[in-house]
Design an enzyme around this catalytic site. Structure first.
Site, PDB file in Angstrom:
ATOM      1  N   SER A  13       1.061  -1.097  -0.046  1.00  0.00           N
ATOM      2  CA  SER A  13      -0.001   0.043  -0.064  1.00  0.00           C
ATOM      3  C   SER A  13       0.752   1.300   0.129  1.00  0.00           C
ATOM      4  O   SER A  13       0.264   2.133  -0.332  1.00  0.00           O
ATOM      5  CB  SER A  13      -1.086   0.071   1.256  1.00  0.00           C
ATOM      6  OG  SER A  13      -0.171  -0.253   2.227  1.00  0.00           O
ATOM      7  N   ASP A 187      -5.626   6.651   9.928  1.00  0.00           N
ATOM      8  CA  ASP A 187      -5.758   5.201  10.485  1.00  0.00           C
ATOM      9  C   ASP A 187      -4.231   4.857  11.262  1.00  0.00           C
ATOM     10  O   ASP A 187      -4.387   3.884  12.040  1.00  0.00           O
ATOM     11  CB  ASP A 187      -5.655   4.373   9.245  1.00  0.00           C
ATOM     12  CG  ASP A 187      -4.310   4.347   8.400  1.00  0.00           C
ATOM     13  OD1 ASP A 187      -3.520   4.828   8.788  1.00  0.00           O
ATOM     14  OD2 ASP A 187      -4.563   3.358   7.349  1.00  0.00           O
ATOM     15  N   HIS A 190      -0.738   4.010   8.049  1.00  0.00           N
ATOM     16  CA  HIS A 190      -0.058   4.562   6.629  1.00  0.00           C
ATOM     17  C   HIS A 190       0.400   6.043   6.597  1.00  0.00           C
ATOM     18  O   HIS A 190      -0.206   6.950   7.584  1.00  0.00           O
ATOM     19  CB  HIS A 190      -1.285   4.128   5.437  1.00  0.00           C
ATOM     20  CG  HIS A 190      -1.484   2.990   5.151  1.00  0.00           C
ATOM     21  ND1 HIS A 190      -2.832   2.273   5.904  1.00  0.00           N
ATOM     22  CD2 HIS A 190      -1.147   2.100   4.362  1.00  0.00           C
ATOM     23  CE1 HIS A 190      -2.776   0.881   5.553  1.00  0.00           C
ATOM     24  NE2 HIS A 190      -1.860   1.092   4.612  1.00  0.00           N
TER      25      HIS A 190
END
Length: 217
Positions: A13, A187, A190
């Site tokens: 990601s 979050d 990230h």
């Protein structure tokens, strides 16, 4: 004939840029910087997968003919991998307080990452054009877990063993320590836009203009 730089961004990601607005991940910033430095167009192949572990990335390399072709034609390859291995080990550790989960995650990561590099080298056999690889180390995605700092460092220490003249290790750990509110998204795992900008700066500080110029005949 004008040269175009082929840039393959491969990984999890962090390669996708999850947590930042579209087009604001480190991959896009680095692409623009290379274009500025070399004054040539850069063709970006975005091959990031949210949630990918090193095992899944290895399987992709072994089975996906398009990625194999992209490896063979790439002038620049960046790889982000390992964060999901760490998180998968940290979840059962968090509940059972057994470091064996994290030790197993580290061993799996090391084995898979070595094999990823073997696959890339094998795919490049017989191709004379120069290329460079930047392997991006881990910041601590779990600063709320006290033991995580130790294990993140273990992951990063292993990565240094893969360094070669054309393989550059980008350590980002120190840049993120104590900067959770500044560099992490909502979050808390990230990077946010500023965090991705910092990742890009770290890549740019390791990959020199001189090394990039060698990619242009």
């Amino acid at each position: 004939m004008d040269k175009t730089i082929n840039y393959l961004a491969f990984g999890d990601s962090l390669t996708v840029g999850f947590g930042a607005p579209d087009g604001r991940g480190f991959v896009y910033s680095f692409k623009q910087k290379v274009e500025q430095w070399l004054n040539v167009p850069v063709q970006l192949i975005q091959a990031g997968t949210n949630g990918a572990t090193t095992n899944e990335l290895l399987q992709t390399l072994q089975s996906d003919p398009q990625i194999q072709k992209d490896i063979q034609t790439a002038d620049i390859i960046t790889i982000t991998a390992g964060g999901n291995d760490l998180i998968q080990g940290a979840i059962p550790f968090f509940y059972q307080n057994d470091p064996a989960f994290l030790k197993t995650a580290l061993q799996t990561y090391e084995s898979n990452y070595k094999e990823i590099m073997v696959q890339i080298e094998t795919l490049r056999q017989g191709i004379d054009t120069p290329y460079l690889i930047a392997l991006i180390g881990l910041y601590n995605p779990l600063p709320q877990v006290p033991e995580s700092a130790y294990w993140v460092q273990r992951f990063n220490i292993f990565l240094r063993k893969l360094e070669q003249p054309h393989i550059h290790i980008v350590q980002v750990y120190d840049a993120f320590v104590g900067q959770d509110t500044r560099y992490l998204s909502d979050d808390a795992i990230h990077p946010n836009e500023d965090g991705y900008d910092e990742l890009a700066r770290q890549v740019e500080s390791v990959v020199s203009l001189q090394q990039l110029q060698r990619l242009i005949p």
